[in-house]
Motif scaffolding. Sequence first.
Motif, PDB file in Angstrom:
ATOM      1  N   UNK A 393       1.007  -1.343  -0.196  1.00 21.06           N
ATOM      2  CA  UNK A 393       0.314   0.139   0.831  1.00 21.06           C
ATOM      3  C   UNK A 393       0.715   0.875  -0.590  1.00 21.06           C
ATOM      4  N   UNK A 394      -0.174   2.575   0.081  1.00 22.39           N
ATOM      5  CA  UNK A 394       1.394   3.508   0.161  1.00 22.39           C
ATOM      6  C   UNK A 394       1.688   3.753   0.928  1.00 22.39           C
ATOM      7  N   UNK A 395       1.854   3.645   2.397  1.00 22.33           N
ATOM      8  CA  UNK A 395       2.484   3.328   3.147  1.00 22.33           C
ATOM      9  C   UNK A 395       3.681   2.975   3.045  1.00 22.33           C
ATOM     10  N   UNK A 396       3.686   1.306   2.959  1.00 23.01           N
ATOM     11  CA  UNK A 396       5.035   0.808   2.432  1.00 23.01           C
ATOM     12  C   UNK A 396       5.916   1.072   1.187  1.00 23.01           C
ATOM     13  N   UNK A 397       4.938   1.897   0.335  1.00 23.20           N
ATOM     14  CA  UNK A 397       5.350   2.757  -1.332  1.00 23.20           C
ATOM     15  C   UNK A 397       6.980   3.484  -1.195  1.00 23.20           C
ATOM     16  N   UNK A 398       6.352   4.455   0.966  1.00 21.50           N
ATOM     17  CA  UNK A 398       6.789   5.482   1.213  1.00 21.50           C
ATOM     18  C   UNK A 398       7.756   5.506   1.283  1.00 21.50           C
ATOM     19  N   UNK A 399       7.642   4.322   2.981  1.00 21.43           N
ATOM     20  CA  UNK A 399       9.034   3.615   3.426  1.00 21.43           C
ATOM     21  C   UNK A 399       9.667   2.780   2.416  1.00 21.43           C
ATOM     22  N   UNK A 400       9.481   2.375   1.407  1.00 19.28           N
ATOM     23  CA  UNK A 400      10.482   1.630   0.557  1.00 19.28           C
ATOM     24  C   UNK A 400      11.382   3.062  -0.070  1.00 19.28           C
ATOM     25  N   UNK A 401      10.431   3.623  -0.610  1.00 20.52           N
ATOM     26  CA  UNK A 401      11.170   5.405  -1.379  1.00 20.52           C
ATOM     27  C   UNK A 401      12.175   5.531  -0.368  1.00 20.52           C
ATOM     28  N   UNK A 402      11.819   5.220   1.432  1.00 15.22           N
ATOM     29  CA  UNK A 402      13.038   6.038   2.285  1.00 15.22           C
ATOM     30  C   UNK A 402      14.102   5.731   1.843  1.00 15.22           C
ATOM     31  N   UNK A 403      13.771   3.737   2.480  1.00  8.60           N
ATOM     32  CA  UNK A 403      15.166   2.781   2.642  1.00  8.60           C
ATOM     33  C   UNK A 403      15.601   3.138   1.036  1.00  8.60           C
ATOM     34  N   UNK A 404      15.661   3.247  -0.566  1.00  6.61           N
ATOM     35  CA  UNK A 404      15.709   3.736  -0.716  1.00  6.61           C
ATOM     36  C   UNK A 404      17.171   5.103  -1.707  1.00  6.61           C
ATOM     37  N   UNK A 405      16.795   5.667  -1.047  1.00  2.00           N
ATOM     38  CA  UNK A 405      17.547   6.984  -0.375  1.00  2.00           C
ATOM     39  C   UNK A 405      19.142   6.368   0.747  1.00  2.00           C
ATOM     40  N   UNK A 406      18.180   5.712   2.246  1.00  2.00           N
ATOM     41  CA  UNK A 406      19.077   5.051   2.696  1.00  2.00           C
ATOM     42  C   UNK A 406      20.647   4.085   1.637  1.00  2.00           C
ATOM     43  N   UNK A 407      20.107   3.651   0.841  1.00  4.45           N
ATOM     44  CA  UNK A 407      20.794   2.595  -0.078  1.00  4.45           C
ATOM     45  C   UNK A 407      21.770   3.549  -0.344  1.00  4.45           C
ATOM     46  N   UNK A 408      21.640   4.606  -1.240  1.00  9.84           N
ATOM     47  CA  UNK A 408      22.285   6.062  -2.485  1.00  9.84           C
ATOM     48  C   UNK A 408      22.795   5.491  -1.382  1.00  9.84           C
ATOM     49  N   UNK A 433      24.238  -1.258  -5.315  1.00 10.71           N
ATOM     50  CA  UNK A 433      23.840  -0.564  -6.226  1.00 10.71           C
ATOM     51  C   UNK A 433      22.875  -1.611  -6.601  1.00 10.71           C
ATOM     52  N   UNK A 434      23.110  -3.249  -6.920  1.00 10.30           N
ATOM     53  CA  UNK A 434      21.747  -3.885  -6.879  1.00 10.30           C
ATOM     54  C   UNK A 434      20.122  -3.491  -5.733  1.00 10.30           C
ATOM     55  N   UNK A 435      20.692  -3.437  -4.993  1.00  8.20           N
ATOM     56  CA  UNK A 435      19.350  -2.680  -3.896  1.00  8.20           C
ATOM     57  C   UNK A 435      18.864  -1.432  -4.802  1.00  8.20           C
ATOM     58  N   UNK A 436      19.552  -0.813  -4.659  1.00  2.00           N
ATOM     59  CA  UNK A 436      18.900   0.665  -5.095  1.00  2.00           C
ATOM     60  C   UNK A 436      18.094   0.606  -6.212  1.00  2.00           C
ATOM     61  N   UNK A 437      18.538  -0.057  -7.047  1.00  2.00           N
ATOM     62  CA  UNK A 437      18.240  -0.303  -8.793  1.00  2.00           C
ATOM     63  C   UNK A 437      17.009  -0.833  -7.979  1.00  2.00           C
ATOM     64  N   UNK A 485       8.420  -9.168  -4.481  1.00  2.00           N
ATOM     65  CA  UNK A 485       8.746 -10.242  -4.209  1.00  2.00           C
ATOM     66  C   UNK A 485      10.158 -10.582  -4.454  1.00  2.00           C
ATOM     67  N   UNK A 486      11.001  -9.548  -5.503  1.00  2.00           N
ATOM     68  CA  UNK A 486      11.542  -9.684  -5.303  1.00  2.00           C
ATOM     69  C   UNK A 486      12.673  -9.160  -4.013  1.00  2.00           C
ATOM     70  N   UNK A 487      12.483  -7.947  -3.647  1.00  2.99           N
ATOM     71  CA  UNK A 487      13.791  -7.171  -2.824  1.00  2.99           C
ATOM     72  C   UNK A 487      13.892  -8.098  -1.389  1.00  2.99           C
ATOM     73  N   UNK A 488      13.397  -9.249  -0.820  1.00  2.00           N
ATOM     74  CA  UNK A 488      13.924  -9.789   0.619  1.00  2.00           C
ATOM     75  C   UNK A 488      15.224  -9.924  -0.284  1.00  2.00           C
ATOM     76  N   UNK A 489      15.037 -10.924  -1.385  1.00  2.00           N
ATOM     77  CA  UNK A 489      16.722 -11.711  -1.619  1.00  2.00           C
ATOM     78  C   UNK A 489      17.646 -11.245  -1.954  1.00  2.00           C
ATOM     79  N   UNK A 490      16.946  -9.327  -2.705  1.00  2.00           N
ATOM     80  CA  UNK A 490      18.530  -9.074  -3.184  1.00  2.00           C
ATOM     81  C   UNK A 490      18.641  -7.949  -1.522  1.00  2.00           C
ATOM     82  N   UNK A 494      22.678  -7.635   0.122  1.00  2.00           N
ATOM     83  CA  UNK A 494      23.324  -6.282   0.696  1.00  2.00           C
ATOM     84  C   UNK A 494      23.455  -6.826   2.212  1.00  2.00           C
ATOM     85  N   UNK A 495      22.842  -6.948   2.917  1.00  2.00           N
ATOM     86  CA  UNK A 495      22.764  -7.425   4.456  1.00  2.00           C
ATOM     87  C   UNK A 495      24.497  -8.063   4.572  1.00  2.00           C
ATOM     88  N   UNK A 496      24.743  -8.516   3.383  1.00  2.00           N
ATOM     89  CA  UNK A 496      25.799  -9.502   3.693  1.00  2.00           C
ATOM     90  C   UNK A 496      27.763  -8.844   3.227  1.00  2.00           C
TER      91      UNK A 496
END
Length: 505
Positions: A393-408, A433-437, A485-490, A494-496
């Motif tokens: 939903x929209x709340x998750x979309x915003x949270x993922x966008x914040x995560x993208x900024x942190x990934x950069x 970079x793969x996570x950011x993409x 669905x792909x995000x947890x694997x990517x 990145x965690x490793x």
Amino acid sequence: MADSKREIERKYEATGDTRLPDLTRVAGVAAVQHLGVSELDAVYYDTEDLRLAADHLTLRRRTGGADAGWHLKLPVATGVRDEIRAPLSDALPAELAGLVRSRVRDSALVPVVRLRSARDVHVLKGPDGTPLAELSVDEVRAERLHGGSRATAWTEIEVELADDGDPAFLDAVEERLGEAGVRPSTAPSKLSRALAETSPGDEGQEPAARPRTAGDHVLAYVREQITAIVALDPAVRRGLPDAVHRMRVATRRLRSTLRTYRKVLDRTATDPLGKELKWLGAELGVDRDQEVLDARLHSRLDAMPRTLVLGPVDARLRIWSTARRNGSRNRLVAVLDGARYLTLLESLAALRTAPPLLPAAAGPPGKTLARAVHKGHKRLAGRMEHALELPPGSERDLALHDARKAAKRARYAAEAARPALGKPARKSAKRLKALQKALGDHQDSVVAREALRALAVQAHAAGETSFTWGLLYGQEEAAAGASERELPGVWAKAVRADFRTASGS
């Protein structure tokens, strides 16, 4: 009005005794036309501290010959330059002044060298009479006008490829000249040679010292981004492909580095600069974001079977795109011409020459840089875990966008640390970079769905069917779901890549 020309040329040493070989023996050359000798008189301009020459730019006002006028040459690659030409006038044309503004800033341009050349021109032609290249033997007399008073003279051979010619042809010409004992010049341009030979002292720069401290490594990355911003300014003004995107990335990298390495650079000095970089990035993003969105929507529409395209969908999308992008480039050039941007350039120059280093900057790089990279990972981990716990939903979309900024930010921290920390930092940057993409693809889908909904509303209000817009919306919704669905694997990879956690350091 200025025009531009891609110049591909090579220069060779010559003396008054040098004789040209028979150039019709070069493969593809059927004839050599001798055009005679012309007298050229050029005055080269630069700042007093030779900023243009330092970046291998040349700015001249030349009389004589077939192309009298103002010429600005911008480096592209070794032996390749873009020459921007403007009609002859007493004052520097505004368009050329804009193209050197990021280097010159508020400093005055002064005449630094005068070159007078007797140019003996030969045109190498193919079997059908098409020009393949122009070879000239130049007898050059150089006079220093500022920063010295010496004069010098030399003779050189210059071979310039004809428009749309094959650069491999220059290899064949060089081979023939080499057989006659003619050797490549050690100077990349007439101006560089004139400056070197008329210098009152040693104007050469000392080779950069190898980075040793934490501050050395951070500053190397900072200076790399400043150089990119300054160098890309003319390309953005000229509307060259990908220039806006690359300048925006350099701006983001620099801002992120200033925020990340606060143990190395004093934030009381860099925070105000960070705010201005954020402003510049936003201005650069106006056109870039729309460009990305346009490409995505047009690609979706082009791939859709024509039987499913109902109503004037192509026309509406084209009109909508044009309306949103209209004037964006003019707005951006106005920003680059403005006082606020000029002040930012001056601040960047000051950061390069007098960085506000903290005591930790003098220490060894390993621990300081690794801690900063790990801190970026930790920030990213918190945002990713929060986002993945939320329902779609929209709340998750915003949270993922914040995560993208942190990934950069985490990725740029690893990039800056890579020369000091080696392979672990390189792997970290690659996986981030793969996570950011992946996060970027998701965010692009969010933005595309918002645009498609707005277009569907417009179509409905105009009495058009919104069927196709709904299909496109559904495609984007499916793409977002697949991305999530792909995000947890990517993210697991990145965690490793957080080498500090993995090694327990």
